[in-house]
Scaffold this motif. Structure first.
Motif, short mmCIF file in Angstrom:
data_model
loop_
_atom_site.label_atom_id
_atom_site.label_comp_id
_atom_site.label_asym_id
_atom_site.label_seq_id
_atom_site.Cartn_x
_atom_site.Cartn_y
_atom_site.Cartn_z
N ILE A 260 0.92 -1.15 -0.12
CA ILE A 260 -0.12 -0.15 -0.06
C ILE A 260 0.75 1.27 -0.08
O ILE A 260 1.76 1.43 0.88
CB ILE A 260 -0.74 -0.03 1.22
CG1 ILE A 260 -1.90 -1.06 1.27
CG2 ILE A 260 -1.59 1.29 1.48
CD1 ILE A 260 -2.89 -1.20 0.04
N ALA A 261 0.66 1.94 -0.94
CA ALA A 261 1.42 3.41 -1.01
C ALA A 261 0.73 4.47 -0.17
O ALA A 261 -0.46 4.36 -0.06
CB ALA A 261 1.42 3.98 -2.62
N ARG A 262 1.63 5.40 0.25
CA ARG A 262 1.01 6.36 1.14
C ARG A 262 1.05 7.78 0.30
O ARG A 262 2.33 7.96 -0.05
CB ARG A 262 1.57 6.37 2.51
CG ARG A 262 1.27 5.21 3.48
CD ARG A 262 1.82 5.44 4.78
NE ARG A 262 1.68 4.24 5.71
CZ ARG A 262 2.02 4.36 6.78
NH1 ARG A 262 2.72 5.31 7.40
NH2 ARG A 262 1.62 3.40 7.72
N GLY A 263 0.18 8.54 0.38
CA GLY A 263 0.29 9.86 -0.35
C GLY A 263 0.11 9.87 -1.64
O GLY A 263 0.14 11.00 -2.23
N GLY A 264 0.09 8.80 -2.31
CA GLY A 264 -0.03 8.78 -3.80
C GLY A 264 0.36 7.38 -4.47
O GLY A 264 1.43 7.06 -3.66
#
Length: 314
Positions: A260-264
């Protein structure tokens, strides 16, 4: 729909507020009557629901970047540039597009992704990008996740985008009576057959890309995807999940375990994959008419790795 985990969290929050109210103090001063407190709680829950819904709707408009640091307005821009159906035309049209800096086709997206994995070794470290040592921690939490689905029958499972069959070998054959395996690279399928072919619980070893895969109907109790869905475009992923929904047994679930990516979102142009945000995955699940039954984070992974989320869907 809220997941079972969210429902329990809301119930705990409600119970705590009611307990605080009975003790008196500020909560009692603010809401002299218990019905006033209940009305306030209902309002807060509705606000949170609307905020979450808005977040889902905005998921596809979130910006992102690639491994060269280039920024993209949204994920649609990635597909326009790297997996454009309209770009799959005659050679002369393709050449004109390239001269103008135009996009590559959807076919080229999958061809380049497949070519990358053809160069990776058919070993644990090869398929896990040098992080083979996380496998025991990964499998332990995956096993706990399956066990938490009390309603689940453990007859048939399929390891999708299986690589060398790590999940099938270390997890699924130990928990299910019959296991199939689906992988697009023949080299990995052959390795999986060598490692697992003598196991009486293993049945089909299919060599096919997930964008072209259709499961047996109403067949599987668990359809397991891990560290593979980033290789599919949004459109193909939604279509795949819809097909897989039809492949579930009466109590069956699709399990997704992904970075899961954070911020984009993050586009990897080397292996042609996208690390999506949690909101983007949830948007895709909704588009595929799937409900989240349970979700949780993988624990105890090295900090330099992406966080990993598990979803049970049906």
């Amino acid at each position: 729909h809220a997941s079972e985990e969210n429902r329990k969290r809301i119930e705990r929050w409600r119970d705590q507020k009611i307990t605080d109210w009975h003790k008196g103090g500020k909560m009692r001063e603010k809401f002299p009557e218990i019905n006033e407190l209940r009305a306030w709680m209902d309002g807060q829950i509705e606000k949170a629901r609307l905020k979450a819904q808005e977040k889902l709707q905005n998921a596809q408009t979130l910006p992102g970047s690639d491994n060269d640091g280039k920024r993209y307005r949204n994920i649609a821009e990635v597909w326009e540039n790297f997996a454009d159906d309209d770009a799959q035309q005659t050679n002369s049209t393709k050449n004109k597009k390239k001269q103008k800096g135009g996009s590559q086709s959807r076919e080229e997206w999958y061809q380049k992704g497949a070519a990358y994995w053809q160069t990776a070794k058919a070993t644990l470290d090869g398929v896990l990008g040098g992080f083979g040592f996380v496998s025991p921690m990964d499998v332990k939490e995956s096993k706990t996740f399956i066990k938490s689905l009390k309603f689940l029958e453990r007859n048939r499972a399929v390891d999708l985008g299986a690589g060398i069959g790590r999940v099938a070998d270390e997890l699924l054959v130990k928990m299910f009576k019959s296991v199939d395996l689906v992988e697009q690279d023949q080299k990995y399928v052959d390795t999986a057959k060598t490692n697992l072919g003598k196991n009486s619980k293993m049945h089909d070893f299919l060599c096919v890309g997930l964008q072209d895969y259709t499961p047996k109907q109403e067949y599987y109790d668990v359809m397991w995807f891990q560290w593979v869905l980033g290789h599919l475009t949004d459109e193909d992923l939604i279509a795949l999940l819809r097909r897989c929904r039809k492949g579930l047994s009466e109590k069956g679930v699709i399990i997704v375990k992904e970075n899961i990516a954070r911020g984009g979102f993050i586009l990897d142009k080397e292996d042609m994959s996208v690390t999506r945000t949690e909101a983007q995955y949830k948007h895709i699940f909704k588009e595929a008419n799937l409900k989240i039954i349970r979700e949780t984070w993988q624990e105890n992974f090295p900090r330099e790795l992406f966080r990993v989320r598990m979803f049970a869907l049906r």
